[in-house]
Design an enzyme around this catalytic site. Structure first.
Site, PDB file in Angstrom:
ATOM      1  N   GLU A 236      39.924  18.503  88.712  1.00 48.36           N
ATOM      2  CA  GLU A 236      40.046  18.086  87.509  1.00 48.36           C
ATOM      3  C   GLU A 236      38.962  16.658  87.034  1.00 48.36           C
ATOM      4  O   GLU A 236      40.148  16.287  86.038  1.00 48.36           O
ATOM      5  CB  GLU A 236      41.446  17.937  86.822  1.00 48.36           C
ATOM      6  CG  GLU A 236      41.961  19.266  87.690  1.00 48.36           C
ATOM      7  CD  GLU A 236      43.499  19.492  86.682  1.00 48.36           C
ATOM      8  OE1 GLU A 236      44.109  18.389  86.617  1.00 48.36           O
ATOM      9  OE2 GLU A 236      44.357  20.119  86.943  1.00 48.36           O
TER      10      GLU A 236
ATOM     11  N   ASN B  16      37.180  21.042  91.711  1.00 51.26           N
ATOM     12  CA  ASN B  16      38.208  21.922  91.636  1.00 51.26           C
ATOM     13  C   ASN B  16      38.468  21.562  89.678  1.00 51.26           C
ATOM     14  O   ASN B  16      38.849  21.412  89.439  1.00 51.26           O
ATOM     15  CB  ASN B  16      39.178  22.351  92.433  1.00 51.26           C
ATOM     16  CG  ASN B  16      40.585  23.419  92.473  1.00 51.26           C
ATOM     17  OD1 ASN B  16      40.090  24.193  92.587  1.00 51.26           O
ATOM     18  ND2 ASN B  16      41.173  22.502  91.958  1.00 51.26           N
TER      19      ASN B  16
ATOM     20  N   HIS C  26      44.324  28.517  85.606  1.00 50.37           N
ATOM     21  CA  HIS C  26      45.046  29.088  85.192  1.00 50.37           C
ATOM     22  C   HIS C  26      45.478  29.942  83.927  1.00 50.37           C
ATOM     23  O   HIS C  26      45.009  29.601  82.398  1.00 50.37           O
ATOM     24  CB  HIS C  26      46.257  27.915  85.381  1.00 50.37           C
ATOM     25  CG  HIS C  26      46.427  27.348  86.429  1.00 50.37           C
ATOM     26  ND1 HIS C  26      47.233  27.282  87.287  1.00 50.37           N
ATOM     27  CD2 HIS C  26      45.721  26.154  86.710  1.00 50.37           C
ATOM     28  CE1 HIS C  26      46.831  26.993  88.236  1.00 50.37           C
ATOM     29  NE2 HIS C  26      46.791  25.466  88.185  1.00 50.37           N
TER      30      HIS C  26
ATOM     31  N   GLU D  69      43.480  28.880  92.032  1.00 44.66           N
ATOM     32  CA  GLU D  69      44.702  28.893  91.250  1.00 44.66           C
ATOM     33  C   GLU D  69      44.838  29.575  90.348  1.00 44.66           C
ATOM     34  O   GLU D  69      45.860  29.273  89.596  1.00 44.66           O
ATOM     35  CB  GLU D  69      44.669  26.940  91.166  1.00 44.66           C
ATOM     36  CG  GLU D  69      44.557  26.334  92.160  1.00 44.66           C
ATOM     37  CD  GLU D  69      45.047  24.659  91.154  1.00 44.66           C
ATOM     38  OE1 GLU D  69      45.234  25.383  90.411  1.00 44.66           O
ATOM     39  OE2 GLU D  69      44.352  23.619  91.966  1.00 44.66           O
TER      40      GLU D  69
ATOM     41  N   ASP E 163      46.568  32.796  88.402  1.00 44.14           N
ATOM     42  CA  ASP E 163      47.552  33.044  87.665  1.00 44.14           C
ATOM     43  C   ASP E 163      47.579  33.391  86.409  1.00 44.14           C
ATOM     44  O   ASP E 163      47.497  32.557  85.581  1.00 44.14           O
ATOM     45  CB  ASP E 163      49.488  32.106  87.578  1.00 44.14           C
ATOM     46  CG  ASP E 163      49.238  30.489  87.172  1.00 44.14           C
ATOM     47  OD1 ASP E 163      48.220  29.941  87.102  1.00 44.14           O
ATOM     48  OD2 ASP E 163      50.548  29.503  87.739  1.00 44.14           O
TER      49      ASP E 163
HETATM   50  O1  G3I Z   1      59.292  16.267  94.303  1.00 41.58           O
HETATM   51  C1  G3I Z   1      60.010  15.456  93.372  1.00 41.58           C
HETATM   52  C2  G3I Z   1      61.531  16.189  93.671  1.00 41.58           C
HETATM   53  O2  G3I Z   1      61.956  15.069  94.857  1.00 41.58           O
HETATM   54  C3  G3I Z   1      62.637  15.716  92.286  1.00 41.58           C
HETATM   55  O3  G3I Z   1      63.550  15.585  92.332  1.00 41.58           O
HETATM   56  C4  G3I Z   1      61.973  16.632  91.266  1.00 41.58           C
HETATM   57  C5  G3I Z   1      62.054  16.657  89.801  1.00 41.58           C
HETATM   58  O4  G3I Z   1      61.311  16.796  88.982  1.00 41.58           O
HETATM   59  O5  G3I Z   1      60.148  16.658  91.484  1.00 41.58           O
HETATM   60  C6  G3I Z   1      59.871  16.957  92.758  1.00 41.58           C
HETATM   61  O6  G3I Z   1      58.654  16.769  92.107  1.00 41.58           O
HETATM   62  C7  G3I Z   1      57.441  17.843  91.467  1.00 41.58           C
HETATM   63  C8  G3I Z   1      56.452  18.253  91.906  1.00 41.58           C
HETATM   64  O7  G3I Z   1      55.910  18.772  91.578  1.00 41.58           O
HETATM   65  C9  G3I Z   1      57.532  19.189  93.624  1.00 41.58           C
HETATM   66  O8  G3I Z   1      58.295  20.265  92.690  1.00 41.58           O
HETATM   67  C10 G3I Z   1      57.122  16.855  90.202  1.00 41.58           C
HETATM   68  O9  G3I Z   1      58.422  16.674  89.611  1.00 41.58           O
HETATM   69  C11 G3I Z   1      56.374  18.178  89.662  1.00 41.58           C
HETATM   70  O10 G3I Z   1      55.637  17.468  88.105  1.00 41.58           O
HETATM   71  C12 G3I Z   1      55.093  18.657  90.417  1.00 41.58           C
HETATM   72  O11 G3I Z   1      54.283  19.340  89.600  1.00 41.58           O
HETATM   73  C13 G3I Z   1      53.200  19.955  90.102  1.00 41.58           C
HETATM   74  C14 G3I Z   1      52.306  19.806  89.296  1.00 41.58           C
HETATM   75  O12 G3I Z   1      51.062  20.390  90.188  1.00 41.58           O
HETATM   76  C15 G3I Z   1      52.297  18.211  89.042  1.00 41.58           C
HETATM   77  O13 G3I Z   1      50.550  18.036  88.443  1.00 41.58           O
HETATM   78  C16 G3I Z   1      53.483  21.300  90.666  1.00 41.58           C
HETATM   79  O14 G3I Z   1      54.799  21.465  92.057  1.00 41.58           O
HETATM   80  C17 G3I Z   1      51.787  22.449  91.458  1.00 41.58           C
HETATM   81  O15 G3I Z   1      52.231  23.497  90.976  1.00 41.58           O
HETATM   82  C18 G3I Z   1      50.969  21.682  90.259  1.00 41.58           C
HETATM   83  O16 G3I Z   1      49.746  22.162  90.817  1.00 41.58           O
HETATM   84  C19 G3I Z   1      48.320  22.550  89.574  1.00 41.58           C
HETATM   85  C20 G3I Z   1      47.556  21.034  91.043  1.00 41.58           C
HETATM   86  O17 G3I Z   1      47.574  20.746  91.997  1.00 41.58           O
HETATM   87  C21 G3I Z   1      46.154  21.227  89.840  1.00 41.58           C
HETATM   88  N1  G3I Z   1      46.143  22.385  89.043  1.00 41.58           N
HETATM   89  C22 G3I Z   1      47.008  22.699  88.498  1.00 41.58           C
HETATM   90  C23 G3I Z   1      47.934  22.667  89.062  1.00 41.58           C
HETATM   91  C24 G3I Z   1      49.439  23.311  88.199  1.00 41.58           C
HETATM   92  O18 G3I Z   1      49.912  22.464  87.354  1.00 41.58           O
END
Ligand code: G3I
Length: 320
Positions: free
Chosen positions: A131, A172, A208, A238, A240
Site C-alpha cells: 500500500e 501488494n 477488497h 486478499e 473479499d
Molecule cells: O491484537 C489486538 C488485541 O490485543 C486487542 O485486544 C484487539 C482490540 O481491538 O485488537 C487486536 O488487534 C487488531 C488486529 O487486527 C488483530 O485482530 C486490531 O485492532 C485491528 O485493527 C487489526 O485489523 C487488521 C487490519 O489489517 C489492520 O489494518 C485486520 O485483522 C486485518 O485483516 C487487516 O488486513 C489488511 C491487510 O493486512 C492489508 N490490506 C488490507 C487488509 C484489510 O484491512
C-alpha cells in the site's frame, strides 16, 4: 474436488485463505481451513506485520507468525508471507521516530533481513511493500517516503532478495484491480524496482471489492494484461466482496457473479498464479469492524456454510 484442487487443475499454483491466530482455537473453523481440497495456501492476517514481530527496535518476536507457518507446513499448504514494509500496524518507534535517510534505511534493512531470514524456506512469497500509493497513483506520504523518497521501494526489494534469493517478492495494494491511476502507479513501482536492478517477482491485487460494483471480467482482464506485460506474476491476495447488510438472496447472487468474474479473470491470464480470500468465513471477516453496516463478504457464512459464491468460484475454476 474443491477450490484449490480445481485451481491446480487449471494450472494455477494455489487457491488459499488468510487466517489469524485467535481463530485457530475454533475447531470447526480450523478443520475447514486445513482442508487442502479447498485451500492449498494460507496467509497470516496479522502475525507477520512489523508491530507484531518487532514492537521495539531490535527485539524480534516470532511466536504468532511461527504458529501460522507451522500450520501451513503441517497441512502441506503454501505460505504467503505478509508484510514487511507498510505504513499501518507499524510500531510508533518507527512511525514517530526521529530519522535520517541513513538511520531509517538501516532500521528498515535490519527488519527485513531479520524477518526474511527467519522465514527463509517457509514462504512461497513475501509482500515486501504494501500500500505505497494514494488513490491517484502518487506515493503515499508515509515515514519511509518522507525520509528516504521512492528509493525505499527498491531498497526494500533488494534487501529481501539478499536475505532469501528463492522467495517470490511482491508489491501488494488495493484498488488496482482495474485500469486507472492507481493501477498505473503500481506498474510504475514495478518498473522502478526493475530499473534499479532489484528483483520483483509479482504484483498482489488485494481485491477488497464491493457487491454490484466489482469490475467486470473484461475490465479485470485488461488490467491483468498490463501487469503481465511487465513480466511479473500476478496474484489476487486478499479477495473479499462486501455488501450492505442484511444479506438477501439477490445480493448473494450478485456476489456470486462478482466472485466468478474475478476468479475467471485470473484463470484466463497465465501470469495470474493464484487467488487468496481474506479469510474464508463471514465469522472472522475484518469488514464489519471497519465498514459499519457492511459485511457478508466471504464465500462461507458465519455458520461455516457455503454461500452461492462458493459454487461460482468453483465453476470459474472449471471444477464441479
Ligand atoms: O491484537 C489486538 C488485541 O490485543 C486487542 O485486544 C484487539 C482490540 O481491538 O485488537 C487486536 O488487534 C487488531 C488486529 O487486527 C488483530 O485482530 C486490531 O485492532 C485491528 O485493527 C487489526 O485489523 C487488521 C487490519 O489489517 C489492520 O489494518 C485486520 O485483522 C486485518 O485483516 C487487516 O488486513 C489488511 C491487510 O493486512 C492489508 N490490506 C488490507 C487488509 C484489510 O484491512
Amino acid at each position: 474436488a474443491g477450490l484449490h484442487a480445481a485451481a491446480v487443475a487449471k494450472g494455477k499454483v494455489y487457491f488459499g485463505s488468510a487466517t489469524d491466530n485467535g481463530e485457530l482455537t475454533d475447531a470447526a473453523y480450523l478443520a475447514q481451513l486445513s482442508n487442502k481440497e479447498d485451500f492449498g495456501q494460507i496467509t497470516p492476517g496479522n502475525a507477520q506485520k512489523w508491530d507484531s514481530i518487532e514492537p521495539t527496535q531490535g527485539t524480534f518476536s516470532y511466536t504468532k507468525g511461527d504458529v501460522i507457518a507451522d500450520l501451513a507446513a503441517k497441512n502441506d499448504q503454501k505460505l504467503r508471507c505478509h508484510t514487511l514494509v507498510w505504513h499501518s500496524q507499524l510500531p510508533s518507534w518507527v512511525s514517530s521516530g526521529t530519522w535520517t535517510n541513513e538511520t531509517l534505511i538501516a532500521a528498515m534493512k535490519n527488519h527485513i533481513t531479520n524477518v526474511v531470514t527467519h522465514y527463509k524456506g517457509k514462504c512461497y512469497a513475501w509482500d515486501v511493500v504494501n500500500e505505497a500509493l494514494n488513490e491517484d497513483g502518487t506515493y503515499r506520504t508515509n515515514i519511509f517516503y518522507q525520509t528516504i523518497g521512492e528509493a525505499y521501494l527498491p531498497i526494500a526489494f533488494a534487501t529481501a532478495a539478499a536475505a532469501d534469493p528463492d522467495v517470490k517478492l511482491y508489491y501488494n495494494d488495493y484498488n488496482i484491480e482495474s485500469s486507472g491511476s492507481k493501477s498505473t502507479g503500481a506498474q510504475r513501482i514495478i518498473k522502478l524496482v526493475q530499473q534499479y536492478g532489484a528483483k520483483i517477482d509479482g504484483v498482489g491485487l488485494q481485491a477488497h471489492l464491493i457487491v454490484g460494483s466489482t469490475p467486470s471480467q473484461s475490465a479485470q482482464a485488461t488490467n491483468l494484461a498490463a501487469f503481465a506485460a511487465l513480466g511479473v506474476d500476478i496474484a489476487y491476495t486478499e479477495l473479499d466482496i462486501r455488501m450492505t447488510l442484511p444479506s438477501t438472496a439477490a445480493l448473494l447472487a450478485q456476489q456470486a457473479t462478482d466472485y466468478k468474474n474475478t476468479v475467471a479473470a485470473c484463470v484466463a491470464n497465465t501470469k495470474c498464479i493464484g487467488v487468496t480470500i481474506w479469510d474464508y468465513t463471514d465469522k472472522y471477516s475484518w469488514v464489519p469492524s471497519v465498514f459499519s453496516g457492511q459485511g457478508a463478504a466471504l464465500p462461507w457464512d458465519e455458520n461455516l456454510a457455503k454461500k452461492p459464491a462458493y459454487e461460482a468460484i468453483l465453476s470459474a475454476l472449471g471444477g464441479t
